[in-house]
Enzyme design. Structure first.
Site, PDB file in Angstrom:
ATOM      1  N   SER A 286      27.527  10.596 -54.488  1.00  0.00           N
ATOM      2  CA  SER A 286      27.153  11.927 -54.001  1.00  0.00           C
ATOM      3  C   SER A 286      26.340  11.871 -52.711  1.00  0.00           C
ATOM      4  O   SER A 286      26.481  12.737 -51.848  1.00  0.00           O
ATOM      5  CB  SER A 286      26.369  12.686 -55.082  1.00  0.00           C
ATOM      6  OG  SER A 286      25.156  12.017 -55.381  1.00  0.00           O
TER       7      SER A 286
ATOM      8  N   ASP B 205      20.348  10.741 -57.772  1.00  0.00           N
ATOM      9  CA  ASP B 205      20.121   9.340 -57.443  1.00  0.00           C
ATOM     10  C   ASP B 205      20.927   8.958 -56.195  1.00  0.00           C
ATOM     11  O   ASP B 205      21.790   9.711 -55.739  1.00  0.00           O
ATOM     12  CB  ASP B 205      20.473   8.429 -58.630  1.00  0.00           C
ATOM     13  CG  ASP B 205      21.929   8.532 -59.047  1.00  0.00           C
ATOM     14  OD1 ASP B 205      22.720   9.184 -58.338  1.00  0.00           O
ATOM     15  OD2 ASP B 205      22.293   7.963 -60.085  1.00  0.00           O
TER      16      ASP B 205
ATOM     17  N   ASP C 139      23.398   6.026 -54.995  1.00  0.00           N
ATOM     18  CA  ASP C 139      24.179   4.839 -55.332  1.00  0.00           C
ATOM     19  C   ASP C 139      24.194   3.934 -54.108  1.00  0.00           C
ATOM     20  O   ASP C 139      24.674   4.321 -53.032  1.00  0.00           O
ATOM     21  CB  ASP C 139      25.605   5.231 -55.718  1.00  0.00           C
ATOM     22  CG  ASP C 139      25.650   6.055 -56.992  1.00  0.00           C
ATOM     23  OD1 ASP C 139      25.024   5.624 -57.984  1.00  0.00           O
ATOM     24  OD2 ASP C 139      26.280   7.120 -57.002  1.00  0.00           O
TER      25      ASP C 139
ATOM     26  N   ASP D  28      20.162   3.486 -57.718  1.00  0.00           N
ATOM     27  CA  ASP D  28      20.954   2.501 -58.458  1.00  0.00           C
ATOM     28  C   ASP D  28      21.507   1.494 -57.453  1.00  0.00           C
ATOM     29  O   ASP D  28      22.196   1.865 -56.497  1.00  0.00           O
ATOM     30  CB  ASP D  28      22.111   3.185 -59.197  1.00  0.00           C
ATOM     31  CG  ASP D  28      21.632   4.036 -60.356  1.00  0.00           C
ATOM     32  OD1 ASP D  28      20.450   3.926 -60.729  1.00  0.00           O
ATOM     33  OD2 ASP D  28      22.436   4.823 -60.892  1.00  0.00           O
TER      34      ASP D  28
ATOM     35  N   LYS E  66      31.118  20.655 -58.772  1.00  0.00           N
ATOM     36  CA  LYS E  66      30.204  19.755 -59.492  1.00  0.00           C
ATOM     37  C   LYS E  66      29.209  20.551 -60.335  1.00  0.00           C
ATOM     38  O   LYS E  66      28.975  20.217 -61.503  1.00  0.00           O
ATOM     39  CB  LYS E  66      29.445  18.863 -58.499  1.00  0.00           C
ATOM     40  CG  LYS E  66      30.216  17.651 -58.014  1.00  0.00           C
ATOM     41  CD  LYS E  66      29.532  16.990 -56.843  1.00  0.00           C
ATOM     42  CE  LYS E  66      28.169  16.463 -57.174  1.00  0.00           C
ATOM     43  NZ  LYS E  66      28.187  15.152 -57.845  1.00  0.00           N
TER      44      LYS E  66
ATOM     45  N   TYR F 135      31.263  16.802 -67.222  1.00  0.00           N
ATOM     46  CA  TYR F 135      31.024  15.899 -66.095  1.00  0.00           C
ATOM     47  C   TYR F 135      30.432  14.614 -66.647  1.00  0.00           C
ATOM     48  O   TYR F 135      29.223  14.491 -66.775  1.00  0.00           O
ATOM     49  CB  TYR F 135      30.055  16.582 -65.117  1.00  0.00           C
ATOM     50  CG  TYR F 135      29.823  15.876 -63.791  1.00  0.00           C
ATOM     51  CD1 TYR F 135      29.191  14.640 -63.734  1.00  0.00           C
ATOM     52  CD2 TYR F 135      30.186  16.469 -62.591  1.00  0.00           C
ATOM     53  CE1 TYR F 135      28.944  14.005 -62.522  1.00  0.00           C
ATOM     54  CE2 TYR F 135      29.943  15.855 -61.370  1.00  0.00           C
ATOM     55  CZ  TYR F 135      29.313  14.624 -61.354  1.00  0.00           C
ATOM     56  OH  TYR F 135      29.081  14.006 -60.141  1.00  0.00           O
TER      57      TYR F 135
END
Length: 444
Positions: free
Chosen positions: A91, A102, A104, A156, A217, A226
């Site tokens: 995202s 978060d 990624d 993450d 989303k 989701y």
């Protein structure tokens, strides 16, 4: 509005290249305003904080590669030149993140840096940082990962190793030949960024795509559909579904894309795959999604295929039950969109929360517990969550069960016990709570 090049996107010609009407522009403005009311957008200050944290992580990454290189007897100059670079995906990279989302993050390292180095040396370096709030390494995951909260930002971090001696800061991951001579875990790690970048390249208008994707989303999250782990589309799958509609209507505004999204996918001839580009061959002896060759690919119910080589199905987890639920929610979405377009409902009606806990007569609760560290508990509970989809598939085959609907979020509680007596009291407390939950659900 810039007119998109209609012939450049997708595996088929567009359905329509017509630009937006005044009414569609008005609906789009109302949609964006509702997204703001729903808290979908992050403040400029919070976004700047993310950039600063990523800058810090880039510095740690170069320091990490340098330290490992020196430990492996490289000269000072070679160790400095070994480099190391972070990429983002998901995202954040797509530009549809919101407050609390978060990041990624992919750490790309040269060939002499191993996954063990990542989970030892990189982990140690993070733990020494004063900005670190929380860390949870999961080396045995399908994609090995270090979950952190760093300076208040949820990050993450995964690691991908390339078979090259240096990782310069101007490196991109587009070249398929970079995937040579790496193992499957490294390939999966690198694929996140490669897929995200491809999606952005394959949509006609990035801002239209982002507004439509934010809407879809938020709708999917509110309707509890989701979660890739539990048999629903995950973030990348929803992104590809929206991207395909953008290709079919290259000059439309976001509100039109959302309306067409529900209309098109309710008519879609599943299991016909959703593709953003033709599936390509590449230099590796690896599996590429192909139901004509691989029998298991024939059983994918709603295949959405990643555009980056090697192409994979992002929705292989969808079951008979979760497919029914997704289709039902899409029908609800279409009905509401029709009412919005005729002025009978508002955009807020699309985002009304699910009624999962009032919908059914029978509920099955899975309770897991551990005695050990918090990290031990997270590993165990994560493993149990990953198996829930298999339980759903088993239940679907039981006579008398027409639908097995998994909920997409766990409920967790942590207790710190200093004696066996406290452990016993906690067990008794949870037994009583479970009885209360059971009686409540039977009333509902």
């Amino acid at each position: 509005m810039n007119t998109a090049n209609a012939g450049a996107y997708g595996v088929t010609p567009p359905i329509s290249t017509v630009g937006p009407t005044a009414k569609e522009n008005s609906l789009n403005d109302a949609m964006i305003e509702e997204l703001r009311k729903q808290g979908s957008f992050e403040s400029d200050a919070a976004t700047e904080k993310r950039r600063q944290v990523l800058g810090t992580l880039q510095g740690i990454t170069k320091e990490f590669v340098y330290e490992v290189s020196r430990k492996k007897n490289m000269s000072e100059g070679m160790a400095k030149d070994a480099g190391g670079k972070i990429f983002t995906f998901g995202s954040y990279r797509l530009g549809v993140y919101g407050p609390g989302s978060d990041i990624d993050t992919l750490v790309v390292v040269p060939k002499h840096v191993t996954r063990e180095d990542f989970f030892v040396t990189f982990d140690e370096m993070l733990r020494k940082r004063p900005e670190l709030n929380k860390i949870q390494p999961v080396p045995d995951a399908f994609v090995p990962i270090i979950k952190t909260i760093f300076d208040g930002v949820d990050i993450d971090i995964i690691c991908g190793r390339l078979d090259i001696p240096q990782i310069p800061l101007d490196l991109t991951l587009e070249d398929n030949n970079l995937l040579r001579n790496i193992d499957e875990r490294d390939l999966r790690a690198l694929n996140g960024t490669r897929v995200t970048d491809q999606i952005l390249q394959l949509v006609p208008q990035k801002m239209v795509f982002r507004h439509a994707l934010r809407t879809i989303k938020l709708w999917a999250q509110r309707r509890a559909i989701y979660a890739n782990m539990f048999g629903f589309p995950g973030g990348v799958a929803w992104a590809m579904l929206v991207a395909r509609i953008c290709q079919l209507y290259p000059n439309a505004v976001g509100a039109t894309i959302v309306a067409k999204f529900f209309h098109i996918y309710l008519q879609w001839k599943w299991p016909q795959p959703v593709l953003l580009k033709k599936i390509e061959d590449g230099p590796l002896p690896v599996k590429v999604w192909n139901p004509k060759i691989y029998p298991q690919d024939k059983y994918h119910r709603m295949p959405i295929i990643t555009p980056a080589y090697p192409s994979m199905c992002a929705t292989h987890n969808i079951t008979a039950s979760t497919q029914k639920i997704i289709i039902k929610e899409m029908q609800r979405g279409l009905d509401i969109m029709n009412d919005i377009q005729f002025g009978k409902k508002q955009w807020s009606d699309l985002f009304i929360k699910h009624d999962f806990f009032y919908r059914y007569k029978f509920y099955l609760t899975i309770v897991t517990g551990t005695k050990g560290s918090y990290e031990d508990h997270l590993k165990w509970s994560g493993m149990v969550e990953s198996k829930l989809r298999l339980l759903v598939q088993k239940l679907e085959n039981v006579d008398g069960i027409s639908l097995a609907h998994p909920y997409v979020k766990p409920f967790s509680k942590t207790f710190v016990c200093s004696s066996q007596e406290q452990v016993y009291k906690i067990k008794e407390l949870w037994k009583r709570k479970l009885k209360q939950i059971t009686s409540l659900l039977s009333i509902c």
